[in-house]
Motif scaffolding. Structure first.
Motif, mmCIF file in Angstrom:
data_model
loop_
_atom_site.group_PDB
_atom_site.id
_atom_site.type_symbol
_atom_site.label_atom_id
_atom_site.label_comp_id
_atom_site.label_asym_id
_atom_site.label_seq_id
_atom_site.Cartn_x
_atom_site.Cartn_y
_atom_site.Cartn_z
ATOM 1 N N GLU A 27 39.766 5.446 18.323
ATOM 2 C CA GLU A 27 38.554 6.161 17.903
ATOM 3 C C GLU A 27 38.850 7.077 16.724
ATOM 4 O O GLU A 27 39.836 7.812 16.716
ATOM 5 C CB GLU A 27 37.993 6.980 19.066
ATOM 6 N N ARG A 28 37.998 7.060 15.729
ATOM 7 C CA ARG A 28 38.153 7.899 14.549
ATOM 8 C C ARG A 28 37.655 9.308 14.838
ATOM 9 O O ARG A 28 36.838 9.525 15.740
ATOM 10 C CB ARG A 28 37.392 7.303 13.361
ATOM 11 N N LEU A 29 38.146 10.268 14.051
ATOM 12 C CA LEU A 29 37.774 11.668 14.280
ATOM 13 C C LEU A 29 36.273 11.891 14.114
ATOM 14 O O LEU A 29 35.684 12.696 14.835
ATOM 15 C CB LEU A 29 38.542 12.582 13.327
ATOM 16 N N GLU A 30 35.642 11.178 13.166
ATOM 17 C CA GLU A 30 34.212 11.352 12.958
ATOM 18 C C GLU A 30 33.424 10.977 14.206
ATOM 19 O O GLU A 30 32.483 11.661 14.605
ATOM 20 C CB GLU A 30 33.730 10.505 11.778
ATOM 21 N N SER A 31 33.829 9.863 14.820
ATOM 22 C CA SER A 31 33.161 9.402 16.036
ATOM 23 C C SER A 31 33.420 10.365 17.191
ATOM 24 O O SER A 31 32.512 10.679 17.972
ATOM 25 C CB SER A 31 33.654 7.990 16.394
ATOM 26 N N TYR A 32 34.641 10.838 17.289
ATOM 27 C CA TYR A 32 34.990 11.769 18.366
ATOM 28 C C TYR A 32 34.204 13.071 18.213
ATOM 29 O O TYR A 32 33.696 13.618 19.195
ATOM 30 C CB TYR A 32 36.491 12.047 18.340
ATOM 31 N N ALA A 33 34.085 13.548 16.973
ATOM 32 C CA ALA A 33 33.308 14.765 16.711
ATOM 33 C C ALA A 33 31.846 14.557 17.096
ATOM 34 O O ALA A 33 31.209 15.458 17.658
ATOM 35 C CB ALA A 33 33.418 15.147 15.236
ATOM 36 N N SER A 34 31.314 13.377 16.835
ATOM 37 C CA SER A 34 29.923 13.080 17.196
ATOM 38 C C SER A 34 29.726 13.142 18.704
ATOM 39 O O SER A 34 28.706 13.647 19.190
ATOM 40 C CB SER A 34 29.523 11.692 16.689
ATOM 41 N N ARG A 35 30.700 12.649 19.443
ATOM 42 C CA ARG A 35 30.592 12.681 20.901
ATOM 43 C C ARG A 35 30.671 14.111 21.425
ATOM 44 O O ARG A 35 29.987 14.468 22.391
ATOM 45 C CB ARG A 35 31.678 11.813 21.536
ATOM 46 N N LEU A 36 31.498 14.943 20.792
ATOM 47 C CA LEU A 36 31.566 16.351 21.189
ATOM 48 C C LEU A 36 30.236 17.051 20.911
ATOM 49 O O LEU A 36 29.768 17.861 21.721
ATOM 50 C CB LEU A 36 32.696 17.055 20.440
ATOM 51 N N ILE A 37 29.645 16.738 19.775
ATOM 52 C CA ILE A 37 28.346 17.327 19.424
ATOM 53 C C ILE A 37 27.296 16.979 20.468
ATOM 54 O O ILE A 37 26.523 17.833 20.910
ATOM 55 C CB ILE A 37 27.904 16.844 18.021
ATOM 56 N N GLU A 38 27.296 15.730 20.889
ATOM 57 C CA GLU A 38 26.333 15.290 21.906
ATOM 58 C C GLU A 38 26.647 15.915 23.266
ATOM 59 O O GLU A 38 25.744 16.403 23.959
ATOM 60 C CB GLU A 38 26.348 13.768 22.012
ATOM 61 N N HIS A 39 27.927 15.913 23.630
ATOM 62 C CA HIS A 39 28.326 16.409 24.949
ATOM 63 C C HIS A 39 28.031 17.895 25.102
ATOM 64 O O HIS A 39 27.563 18.338 26.165
ATOM 65 C CB HIS A 39 29.819 16.156 25.161
ATOM 66 N N TYR A 40 28.283 18.668 24.061
ATOM 67 C CA TYR A 40 28.081 20.120 24.118
ATOM 68 C C TYR A 40 26.736 20.548 23.534
ATOM 69 O O TYR A 40 26.487 21.732 23.371
ATOM 70 C CB TYR A 40 29.237 20.843 23.415
ATOM 71 N N GLU A 41 25.905 19.573 23.221
ATOM 72 C CA GLU A 41 24.552 19.829 22.742
ATOM 73 C C GLU A 41 24.565 20.839 21.582
ATOM 74 O O GLU A 41 23.859 21.836 21.596
ATOM 75 C CB GLU A 41 23.665 20.327 23.885
ATOM 76 N N ILE A 42 25.385 20.522 20.598
ATOM 77 C CA ILE A 42 25.451 21.347 19.398
ATOM 78 C C ILE A 42 24.311 20.906 18.492
ATOM 79 O O ILE A 42 24.432 19.972 17.710
ATOM 80 C CB ILE A 42 26.813 21.195 18.692
ATOM 81 N N ASN A 43 23.189 21.559 18.628
ATOM 82 C CA ASN A 43 21.952 21.112 18.011
ATOM 83 C C ASN A 43 21.916 21.447 16.526
ATOM 84 O O ASN A 43 22.024 22.608 16.130
ATOM 85 C CB ASN A 43 20.758 21.767 18.724
ATOM 86 N N GLN A 44 21.729 20.430 15.703
ATOM 87 C CA GLN A 44 21.654 20.639 14.259
ATOM 88 C C GLN A 44 20.407 21.425 13.869
ATOM 89 O O GLN A 44 20.344 22.035 12.818
ATOM 90 C CB GLN A 44 21.664 19.292 13.532
ATOM 91 N N ASN A 45 19.400 21.432 14.729
ATOM 92 C CA ASN A 45 18.154 22.120 14.409
ATOM 93 C C ASN A 45 18.097 23.550 14.958
ATOM 94 O O ASN A 45 17.053 24.187 14.957
ATOM 95 C CB ASN A 45 16.968 21.328 14.959
ATOM 96 N N ASP A 46 19.251 24.040 15.464
ATOM 97 C CA ASP A 46 19.281 25.412 15.949
ATOM 98 C C ASP A 46 18.865 26.375 14.851
ATOM 99 O O ASP A 46 19.218 26.200 13.680
ATOM 100 C CB ASP A 46 20.686 25.787 16.434
ATOM 101 N N ARG A 47 18.129 27.401 15.230
ATOM 102 C CA ARG A 47 17.709 28.419 14.258
ATOM 103 C C ARG A 47 18.932 29.088 13.637
ATOM 104 O O ARG A 47 18.935 29.423 12.449
ATOM 105 C CB ARG A 47 16.831 29.455 14.957
ATOM 106 N N ASN A 48 19.968 29.281 14.459
ATOM 107 C CA ASN A 48 21.213 29.872 13.978
ATOM 108 C C ASN A 48 22.336 28.851 14.159
ATOM 109 O O ASN A 48 22.792 28.633 15.284
ATOM 110 C CB ASN A 48 21.520 31.154 14.752
ATOM 111 N N PRO A 49 22.764 28.205 13.092
ATOM 112 C CA PRO A 49 23.803 27.170 13.185
ATOM 113 C C PRO A 49 25.075 27.726 13.834
ATOM 114 O O PRO A 49 25.352 28.920 13.750
ATOM 115 C CB PRO A 49 24.039 26.784 11.720
ATOM 116 N N PRO A 50 25.865 26.874 14.470
ATOM 117 C CA PRO A 50 27.023 27.333 15.233
ATOM 118 C C PRO A 50 28.186 27.796 14.371
ATOM 119 O O PRO A 50 28.327 27.411 13.209
ATOM 120 C CB PRO A 50 27.414 26.083 16.041
#
Length: 232
Positions: free
Chosen positions: A48-71
């Motif tokens: 698995e490539r890092l980009e794909s792994y990062a995407s899974r972390l984003i989904e798993h931890y619900e790191i929402n791109q539309n958050d009013r205050n980015p993480p």
């Protein structure tokens, strides 16, 4: 005085290779705040490539791109590379690196050599490493008995498959320019794992080792609070 971003934005902590949130236990960053999320590593898929792994972390931890205050993304060592890959997919996010690199061009030459001759693949299990833990402690920069004891526990809990995968991903990581999202880079001058590389966002921790997050926790905490969490 700038107000703390931690009151508004979520702070995610990405630990190093084979490590977990225990490496951040020496820092005083309002540990009980619900906005602080220690990221636990997911089991990677083979190759698995890092980009794909990062995407899974984003989904798993619900790191929402539309958050009013980015993480806010704080990454230690290998976790710094993951934090940057996450940042590439989350607009407006901010990155702090500790004992990590901001570009693949900063790798020492012997890393490239190891990419052709993968010595790490010769380690069959973590049991193989245990007799040499005193050398690992010295190389990483664990100095006190408390630091050495924690490092020993972390090594004992390391998953060998994740270890092999992460080393492979480190050696194949390609990022030739620094991200605009990088706000702070803290690096020890005595780091033997990833030697210090100067840039406009870097703070050189005098005599700091790869584990300065533990051995120089007060300095790291102060820099993170002043230059990252309280930055405009």
């Amino acid at each position: 005085m700038a107000k703390s971003l931690l009151k508004e934005s979520r702070l995610l902590l990405f630990s190093g290779l084979g490590a977990d949130e225990r490496v951040f236990s020496f820092l005083t960053l309002k540990k009980r705040s619900p906005l602080i999320t220690p990221v636990k590593w997911l089991k990677p898929d083979k190759n698995e490539r890092l980009e794909s792994y990062a995407s899974r972390l984003i989904e798993h931890y619900e790191i929402n791109q539309n958050d009013r205050n980015p993480p806010l993304l704080l990454g230690l060592s290998f976790g710094g590379m993951i934090a940057q890959e996450v940042s590439k997919q989350i607009q407006g996010s901010k990155v702090c690196l500790v004992s990590s690199l901001s570009t693949s061009l900063d790798f020492p030459f012997w890393y490239k050599f190891n990419s052709y001759v993968p010595f790490h693949r010769a380690i069959p299990s973590i049991e193989f490493v245990k007799p040499f833990q005193f050398l690992v402690s010295a190389f990483l920069g664990a100095r006190t008995s408390q630091e050495k004891d924690l490092l020993r526990k972390i090594i004992n809990d390391t998953d060998i498959d994740f270890f092999h995968w992460a080393i492979d991903r480190i050696l194949s990581w390609e990022q030739r320019t620094r991200l605009d999202s990088l706000r702070l880079q803290i690096h020890g001058s005595s780091d033997l794992i990833l030697p210090y590389c100067s840039n406009e966002n870097a703070f050189n921790g005098k005599e700091g080792t790869h584990l300065m997050v533990m051995s120089q926790n007060e300095q790291v905490t102060q820099l993170v609070k002043q230059k990252f969490l309280n930055a405009e």
